[in-house]
Design an enzyme around this catalytic site. Structure first.
Site, PDB file in Angstrom:
ATOM      1  N   GLY A 279      -0.253   4.655   0.118  1.00 15.44           N
ATOM      2  CA  GLY A 279      -0.936   5.882   0.509  1.00 15.44           C
ATOM      3  C   GLY A 279      -1.629   6.522  -0.683  1.00 15.44           C
ATOM      4  O   GLY A 279      -2.360   5.866  -1.429  1.00 15.44           O
TER       5      GLY A 279
ATOM      6  N   GLY B 129      -1.652   4.923  -4.193  1.00 16.63           N
ATOM      7  CA  GLY B 129      -2.386   3.702  -4.499  1.00 16.63           C
ATOM      8  C   GLY B 129      -1.765   2.465  -3.899  1.00 16.63           C
ATOM      9  O   GLY B 129      -1.318   2.463  -2.743  1.00 16.63           O
TER      10      GLY B 129
ATOM     11  N   SER C 197       0.853  -1.182   0.000  1.00 16.29           N
ATOM     12  CA  SER C 197       0.000   0.000   0.000  1.00 16.29           C
ATOM     13  C   SER C 197       0.894   1.238   0.000  1.00 16.29           C
ATOM     14  O   SER C 197       1.861   1.320   0.751  1.00 16.29           O
ATOM     15  CB  SER C 197      -0.953  -0.005   1.206  1.00 16.29           C
ATOM     16  OG  SER C 197      -0.237  -0.139   2.415  1.00 16.29           O
TER      17      SER C 197
ATOM     18  N   GLY D 250      -5.398   1.193   5.295  1.00 21.92           N
ATOM     19  CA  GLY D 250      -4.628   0.063   4.789  1.00 21.92           C
ATOM     20  C   GLY D 250      -5.238  -1.273   5.172  1.00 21.92           C
ATOM     21  O   GLY D 250      -5.164  -2.245   4.410  1.00 21.92           O
ATOM     22  N   ASP D 251      -5.859  -1.327   6.349  1.00 21.07           N
ATOM     23  CA  ASP D 251      -6.526  -2.554   6.781  1.00 21.07           C
ATOM     24  C   ASP D 251      -7.749  -2.836   5.910  1.00 21.07           C
ATOM     25  O   ASP D 251      -8.019  -3.994   5.558  1.00 21.07           O
ATOM     26  CB  ASP D 251      -6.941  -2.445   8.237  1.00 21.07           C
ATOM     27  CG  ASP D 251      -5.780  -2.049   9.141  1.00 21.07           C
ATOM     28  OD1 ASP D 251      -4.646  -2.458   8.850  1.00 21.07           O
ATOM     29  OD2 ASP D 251      -6.016  -1.331  10.129  1.00 21.07           O
TER      30      ASP D 251
END
Length: 315
Positions: free
Chosen positions: A222, A225, A220, A251-252
């Protein structure tokens, strides 16, 4: 079914203020509390989207009772291992431009017997799962190789394991060869031991891990993308959010969407699209609130197998 293991869960309090100024008194404009911890966030996101999941975690103390109540209210199925210490309380300070300042407690110290009970509770349910996900930091008293042990034991039983952590626990887990890892940009650079300033640098480092036995590396990035690399494919996906409210748990949610897509049999590119869609939707919500199906509407995700490898990534 996706089973998540969160060794260090939390109650997350999000406080919204106009501007954070060190050493001064602030008056919050709003606040909320949510269940927290990476694996719990994955299970919350799956539940909100109608997926089947079970969250395994230690619970203890007053905060543990509150966490259990919050999960019940959210309809998240959970398997609790009772521990003597109290679950941690984490605080996120949110500013209007989306800037998030986090204050995370260390969590309770777990005894060897409590650690064994946590692993057993996860392994006992693993035969019903499409994926088992080990997520987040480790509390005091938990050996660094907890996730590595989880990977090894589940591989022996044919289980598919995803890991999302950082530092020494991630390095140990990667050495055990999980099926999937999902670090962020900073965690990935730490894992491979070098700076990764461009998209091409991330792609090359991911290919090295795939060649070494990791089936799927999803990083990931941020606002840039996410990049997914397998032996057959390299896929980049990105969504633009004009007015982010909070990055906590985004992110989770991205990992939850990715695993949900893979569980449904989506190819890697489509599963990554689902993951980035869920993660982008989370950024539009306050605190660590996870997106419902309605929150996904109007968000466009751009997917390509030919990203510009010269792109300098933001931090």
């Amino acid at each position: 079914m996706i089973i998540t293991l969160t060794p260090n869960p939390s109650v997350d309090r999000a406080i919204v203020i106009d501007d954070l100024r060190r050493g001064e008194v602030h008056r919050a404009t709003s606040s909320r509390i949510d269940p927290g911890g990476k694996g719990i966030n994955v299970s919350r996101a799956l539940t909100a989207q109608g997926g089947e999941t079970l969250a395994v975690m230690p619970l203890g103390g007053a905060e543990g009772h509150l966490l259990g109540d919050l999960l019940d209210q959210a309809g998240v199925a959970h398997g609790a291992v009772e521990v003597a210490g109290s679950v941690r309380m984490n605080i996120s300070v949110l500013e209007p431009d989306g800037t998030t300042t986090k204050l995370n407690e260390p969590g309770p110290e777990l005894s060897p017997a409590e650690v064994d009970a946590l692993l057993t509770a996860t392994l006992d349910r693993a035969d019903t799962a499409d994926w088992i996900v080990g997520c987040g930091s480790l509390p005091p008293g938990v050996p660094t190789d907890l996730y590595a042990t989880l990977v090894t034991r589940l591989r022996d039983r044919g289980g598919r394991v995803a890991i999302d952590t950082s530092g020494a626990p991630m390095a140990a887990a990667v050495a055990a060869r999980p099926h999937l890892i999902k670090p962020n940009h900073e965690e990935f650079a730490e894992l491979v031991g070098r700076d990764l300033p461009t998209m091409g640098d991330v792609r090359d480092a991911a290919r090295e891990l795939v060649a070494d036995g990791i089936e799927i590396v999803a990083v990931s990035l941020g606002g840039d993308g996410a990049l997914l690399v397998t032996a057959e494919d390299t896929v980049h996906a990105r969504a633009t959010i004009e007015r982010p409210l909070s990055t906590v748990g985004a992110g989770d949610c991205m990992l939850a969407g990715l695993l949900h897509g893979l569980t449904l049999g989506q190819p890697a590119a489509e599963a990554l699209r689902t993951g980035v869609l869920w993660g982008a939707a989370a950024v539009t919500l306050p605190g660590s609130l996870v997106p419902s199906p309605a929150d996904l509407r109007g968000i466009t995700v751009h997917v390509t197998r030919d990203p510009d490898l010269r792109t300098v990534l933001s931090h």
